[in-house]
Design an enzyme around this catalytic site. Sequence first.
Site, PDB file in Angstrom:
ATOM      1  N   LYS A 193       3.731   4.672  18.725  1.00 17.52           N
ATOM      2  CA  LYS A 193       3.633   6.058  18.270  1.00 17.52           C
ATOM      3  C   LYS A 193       3.920   7.045  19.400  1.00 17.52           C
ATOM      4  O   LYS A 193       4.518   8.108  19.179  1.00 17.52           O
ATOM      5  CB  LYS A 193       2.249   6.304  17.669  1.00 17.52           C
ATOM      6  CG  LYS A 193       2.021   5.532  16.370  1.00 17.52           C
ATOM      7  CD  LYS A 193       0.577   5.630  15.904  1.00 17.52           C
ATOM      8  CE  LYS A 193       0.369   4.855  14.614  1.00 17.52           C
ATOM      9  NZ  LYS A 193      -1.053   4.831  14.188  1.00 17.52           N
ATOM     10  N   GLU A 199      -6.930  -5.148  10.726  1.00 18.67           N
ATOM     11  CA  GLU A 199      -6.343  -6.361  10.171  1.00 18.67           C
ATOM     12  C   GLU A 199      -7.144  -7.584  10.613  1.00 18.67           C
ATOM     13  O   GLU A 199      -7.955  -7.526  11.550  1.00 18.67           O
ATOM     14  CB  GLU A 199      -4.890  -6.502  10.640  1.00 18.67           C
ATOM     15  CG  GLU A 199      -3.988  -5.344  10.283  1.00 18.67           C
ATOM     16  CD  GLU A 199      -3.682  -5.289   8.797  1.00 18.67           C
ATOM     17  OE1 GLU A 199      -3.876  -6.304   8.107  1.00 18.67           O
ATOM     18  OE2 GLU A 199      -3.270  -4.216   8.317  1.00 18.67           O
ATOM     19  N   THR A 256       0.818  -1.213   0.000  1.00 18.90           N
ATOM     20  CA  THR A 256       0.000   0.000   0.000  1.00 18.90           C
ATOM     21  C   THR A 256       0.853   1.265   0.000  1.00 18.90           C
ATOM     22  O   THR A 256       0.686   2.154  -0.846  1.00 18.90           O
ATOM     23  CB  THR A 256      -0.936  -0.004   1.221  1.00 18.90           C
ATOM     24  OG1 THR A 256      -1.796  -1.139   1.145  1.00 18.90           O
ATOM     25  CG2 THR A 256      -1.777   1.257   1.258  1.00 18.90           C
ATOM     26  N   GLY A 277     -11.556  -2.432   5.871  1.00 18.75           N
ATOM     27  CA  GLY A 277     -10.107  -2.329   5.725  1.00 18.75           C
ATOM     28  C   GLY A 277      -9.435  -1.484   6.789  1.00 18.75           C
ATOM     29  O   GLY A 277      -8.251  -1.155   6.683  1.00 18.75           O
TER      30      GLY A 277
END
Length: 371
Positions: free
Chosen positions: A188, A173, A10, A170
């Site tokens: 993060k 997962e 992607t 989407g």
Amino acid sequence: MKIGLLGFGTVGQGVYELTRDREDIQVVAVCCRRARTIPGVTVTHDFQDIVNDPTIDTVVEAIGGLHPALEYVQAAMHAGKNVVTANKALVACFYDTLLPLSQACGVRLRCTASVGGGIGWLSELERVRRIETVRYVGGIMNGTCNYILDAMTRLGLGYDEALAQAQSLGYAEADPSTDVDGIDTWHKLIVSANVAFGVSLTISDIPAAGIRNIRKEDVDAFRARGLTCKLVSTGKHQGGVFSAYVQPTLFTQEALEAHVPSNYNLIALEGNVSGRQSFFGQGAGRYPTAYNVVQDCVDLMNGGGFYSPYGEKVPIVNQEKLCYYIRGEYTQAAAERWGSAVITPPITVAEAHAWLAAHPDGFLAALPNRR
């Protein structure tokens, strides 16, 4: 700039599409497992073809995960190539390896897309640190969890139904563990806090509580009291003391966080000069993420390196006291009861997460405004 691109999924395809018509940045080689034909690009299955190509000056890592991403990035640096990555797990877990190595090899490292997707969060932290001290970073950093919590709150869905909906769109997962257990947000937060505070946090000291065990009954109890649950990260630097944690948190309807929809992110910082600033946008996706990867490439061409120098290793002290909504076996005195759950008196963040570690089937959420 001549790029060797690792991975053509992607993000990798997005990087190629955003650079193919540029004259200053060109993807000249792609290393991926599938056989592909890409116009004007050499496709290889062997990473050494990229390492040994003297015309390639920058490696863009878009394969994700820790291994072999770490080994590939290290080899690229040893070969004198700059590195751009969107891999938050890699940078968070190997911060103490990658930053010193880039300095030793005389190369530059950028990872803006690793936090916030297309928001440009880390590059803004870089700008803020030029003239002020950052005291706080945090917020909603995971679109998957935000989608699930938003669907449970707004549509009245159960957790399993909301997760299935996120997977069908989407946003999640097939194995959503990294997201719903708070690990993605944890990665993060580590990267953000290290950049914001100019240090290297001791990551084993940072607890993360996710949303895997939230139930419809919890959300119903919150909604009845005008509260909304979000998974948030918190990093603070006060008087030389650092705290950091990830946990579900309840917000009143006056808070911006309560109204972040779908798979969006809302990340904030607080500086000693500018005060609080918030950044809102999609935290993932092909073009938002690839956009910041390409922005990093442009920064490299302009001489930009990592956002802050490699800083000293610092411990985490999570002694801030909050009230918590706790569902599960809780033997201490409760301030009040909400159905099958209790509201604790003020306890430290460390104590709350210690309880959760001892009760992995339980659920907690902080009430930050109650003291």
